[in-house]
Design an enzyme around this catalytic site. Structure first.
Site, PDB file in Angstrom:
ATOM      1  N   ASP A   1       6.901   4.448   4.433  1.00 49.02           N
ATOM      2  CA  ASP A   1       5.897   3.663   5.139  1.00 49.02           C
ATOM      3  C   ASP A   1       4.664   4.493   5.509  1.00 49.02           C
ATOM      4  O   ASP A   1       4.769   5.664   5.850  1.00 49.02           O
ATOM      5  CB  ASP A   1       6.503   3.044   6.393  1.00 49.02           C
ATOM      6  CG  ASP A   1       7.617   2.062   6.041  1.00 49.02           C
ATOM      7  OD1 ASP A   1       7.393   1.209   5.166  1.00 49.02           O
ATOM      8  OD2 ASP A   1       8.710   2.168   6.631  1.00 49.02           O
ATOM      9  N   SER A   2       3.513   3.839   5.490  1.00 50.68           N
ATOM     10  CA  SER A   2       2.242   4.538   5.703  1.00 50.68           C
ATOM     11  C   SER A   2       2.169   5.264   7.041  1.00 50.68           C
ATOM     12  O   SER A   2       1.671   6.390   7.108  1.00 50.68           O
ATOM     13  CB  SER A   2       1.066   3.570   5.576  1.00 50.68           C
ATOM     14  OG  SER A   2       1.135   2.538   6.535  1.00 50.68           O
TER      15      SER A   2
ATOM     16  N   HIS B   1      -2.589   1.365   6.935  1.00 52.12           N
ATOM     17  CA  HIS B   1      -2.899   1.318   5.504  1.00 52.12           C
ATOM     18  C   HIS B   1      -3.023   2.724   4.937  1.00 52.12           C
ATOM     19  O   HIS B   1      -3.449   3.655   5.628  1.00 52.12           O
ATOM     20  CB  HIS B   1      -4.208   0.552   5.283  1.00 52.12           C
ATOM     21  CG  HIS B   1      -4.500   0.247   3.857  1.00 52.12           C
ATOM     22  ND1 HIS B   1      -3.721  -0.595   3.095  1.00 52.12           N
ATOM     23  CD2 HIS B   1      -5.484   0.686   3.032  1.00 52.12           C
ATOM     24  CE1 HIS B   1      -4.216  -0.673   1.870  1.00 52.12           C
ATOM     25  NE2 HIS B   1      -5.291   0.104   1.819  1.00 52.12           N
TER      26      HIS B   1
ATOM     27  N   CYS C   1       0.805  -1.225   0.000  1.00 56.35           N
ATOM     28  CA  CYS C   1       0.000   0.000   0.000  1.00 56.35           C
ATOM     29  C   CYS C   1       0.838   1.275   0.000  1.00 56.35           C
ATOM     30  O   CYS C   1       0.583   2.200  -0.767  1.00 56.35           O
ATOM     31  CB  CYS C   1      -0.994   0.001   1.156  1.00 56.35           C
ATOM     32  SG  CYS C   1      -0.278   0.088   2.813  1.00 56.35           S
ATOM     33  N   SER C   2       1.843   1.331   0.839  1.00 58.03           N
ATOM     34  CA  SER C   2       2.656   2.554   0.890  1.00 58.03           C
ATOM     35  C   SER C   2       3.708   2.576  -0.208  1.00 58.03           C
ATOM     36  O   SER C   2       4.158   3.636  -0.622  1.00 58.03           O
ATOM     37  CB  SER C   2       3.319   2.700   2.259  1.00 58.03           C
ATOM     38  OG  SER C   2       4.096   1.558   2.572  1.00 58.03           O
TER      39      SER C   2
ATOM     40  N   HIS D   1      -5.516   1.692  -4.214  1.00 58.41           N
ATOM     41  CA  HIS D   1      -4.657   1.137  -3.173  1.00 58.41           C
ATOM     42  C   HIS D   1      -4.298  -0.307  -3.483  1.00 58.41           C
ATOM     43  O   HIS D   1      -4.867  -0.933  -4.367  1.00 58.41           O
ATOM     44  CB  HIS D   1      -5.322   1.263  -1.793  1.00 58.41           C
ATOM     45  CG  HIS D   1      -6.533   0.413  -1.607  1.00 58.41           C
ATOM     46  ND1 HIS D   1      -6.752  -0.310  -0.473  1.00 58.41           N
ATOM     47  CD2 HIS D   1      -7.599   0.158  -2.406  1.00 58.41           C
ATOM     48  CE1 HIS D   1      -7.913  -0.961  -0.564  1.00 58.41           C
ATOM     49  NE2 HIS D   1      -8.433  -0.693  -1.730  1.00 58.41           N
TER      50      HIS D   1
END
Length: 142
Positions: free
Chosen positions: A65-66, A100, A47-48, A112
């Protein structure tokens, strides 16, 4: 690739600033790509990773990172979301640690990489777990 289709820039600062549409269109190129934990390439994204890579390809360096992406950029209220904004989700009904991130594409939807059992896709962020665990948004575009 043909030479006419490529552009060379001296460094990241010399890359023209992207528009919201540029960011969204770049991210859409990866629709249906498999999820890959820690992925940051066209072999697969997490996701990230997809967010990080799309922004980086446009000369904007953001955290990888998210949970860190959620602390930088400009805070955006949900009512003021614009395409290209990052939307975050956290445990404990959005009050826990961010786990997320998605790329807001408009009309209540995000692009996403949801999980290892799915592919990069666009879906509503206003239903189910995403609605319950919405934790805020950040803007990295000027």
């Amino acid at each position: 690739m043909q030479k006419k289709d490529a552009k060379v820039f001296k460094n990241y600062k010399s890359i023209p600033k992207p528009t919201q549409k540029d960011i969204i269109n770049s991210a859409k190129m990866f629709l249906n790509l498999p999820y890959l934990w820690a992925g940051t390439s066209s072999y697969g994204y997490d996701c990230s990773g997809i967010i990080y890579s799309v922004y980086k390809n446009h000369g904007i360096i953001i955290p990888r990172d998210s949970f860190v992406q959620a602390t930088k950029g400009k805070t955006v209220k949900k009512a003021n979301l614009q395409p290209g904004d990052l939307v975050f989700f956290a445990g404990n009904r959005g009050k826990g640690k961010v786990y997320h991130v998605g790329l807001y594409v408009g009309e209540g939807k995000m692009l996403h990489a949801p999980s290892s059992s799915s592919k990069v896709r666009i879906e509503s962020m206003n239903a189910g777990t995403f609605k319950t665990n919405y934790a805020g948004a950040r803007r990295y575009l000027d």
